[in-house]
Design an enzyme around this catalytic site. Structure first.
Site, PDB file in Angstrom:
ATOM      1  N   HIS A 156      -0.077   5.817   7.999  1.00  0.00           N
ATOM      2  CA  HIS A 156       0.595   4.261   7.939  1.00  0.00           C
ATOM      3  C   HIS A 156       1.883   4.367   7.719  1.00  0.00           C
ATOM      4  CE1 HIS A 156       1.241   0.427   5.830  1.00  0.00           C
ATOM      5  NE2 HIS A 156       0.853  -0.136   7.116  1.00  0.00           N
ATOM      6  N   SER A 167       0.713  -1.404   0.011  1.00  0.00           N
ATOM      7  CA  SER A 167       0.004  -0.123   0.084  1.00  0.00           C
ATOM      8  C   SER A 167       0.845   1.203   0.029  1.00  0.00           C
ATOM      9  CB  SER A 167      -1.056  -0.035   1.158  1.00  0.00           C
ATOM     10  OG  SER A 167      -0.329   0.056   2.391  1.00  0.00           O
ATOM     11  N   GLU A 168       1.851   1.287   0.772  1.00  0.00           N
ATOM     12  CA  GLU A 168       2.868   2.423   0.741  1.00  0.00           C
ATOM     13  C   GLU A 168       4.487   1.708   0.855  1.00  0.00           C
ATOM     14  OE1 GLU A 168      -0.850   3.953   2.678  1.00  0.00           O
ATOM     15  OE2 GLU A 168       0.726   2.772   3.531  1.00  0.00           O
ATOM     16  N   THR A 169       5.464   2.666   0.406  1.00  0.00           N
ATOM     17  CA  THR A 169       6.665   2.571   0.606  1.00  0.00           C
ATOM     18  C   THR A 169       7.420   3.716   1.056  1.00  0.00           C
ATOM     19  OG1 THR A 169       6.884   0.664  -1.159  1.00  0.00           O
ATOM     20  CG2 THR A 169       8.941   1.715  -0.403  1.00  0.00           C
TER      21      THR A 169
END
Length: 103
Positions: free
Chosen positions: A65, A36-38
Site C-alpha cells: 500500500h 495505516s502507513e506513512t
C-alpha cells in the site's frame, strides 16, 4: 468500495526529501499522521530513491500500500516520468514490482 469518490480511499502520508529525519522523528510523524502507513522518501546511492514505511506503532520492512502511494506521489510531483508494471514469478508466489523512469 467506490474508487471514484474523493476522500473515500485508504490514505497514506508520503514525505519527500526525508534524508535529514531521524528514526525517532519519522516514528513521531507516523504517530501524528495516525494512518495505516506513512512513507518516507530518501536519496539512494544504489537506486533512484529509497523509501521506508512506518505505522503509528513501528517500521515495516515492506508493504504494498505505501509503495503504491509513494510511486503515485512521486509521479504527481513530476519526480518520475512513468510507471511500468512488471510481474516476476517466484517459487513461493508472484511478486509484482514497478520500474520507474526519473526525469
Amino acid at each position: 468500495g467506490n474508487f471514484n469518490k474523493a476522500l473515500s480511499g485508504n490514505p497514506c502520508a508520503v514525505i519527500h526529501q526525508a534524508d535529514d529525519l531521524s528514526d525517532e522523528k519519522m516514528q513521531a510523524i507516523a504517530k501524528e499522521m495516525n494512518l495505516s502507513e506513512t512513507a518516507f522518501v530518501f536519496k539512494s546511492s544504489s537506486a533512484d530513491f529509497k523509501a521506508r514505511y512506518f505505522t503509528p506503532d513501528g517500521e515495516l520492512p515492506f508493504a504494498g500500500h505505501p509503495t503504491i502511494a509513494t510511486m503515485h506521489s512521486l509521479k504527481e510531483a513530476g519526480l518520475i516520468l512513468s510507471l511500468i508494471h512488471i510481474s516476476e514469478p517466484t517459487r513461493l508466489r508472484r511478486i509484482s514490482y514497478a520500474v520507474f523512469c526519473l526525469k
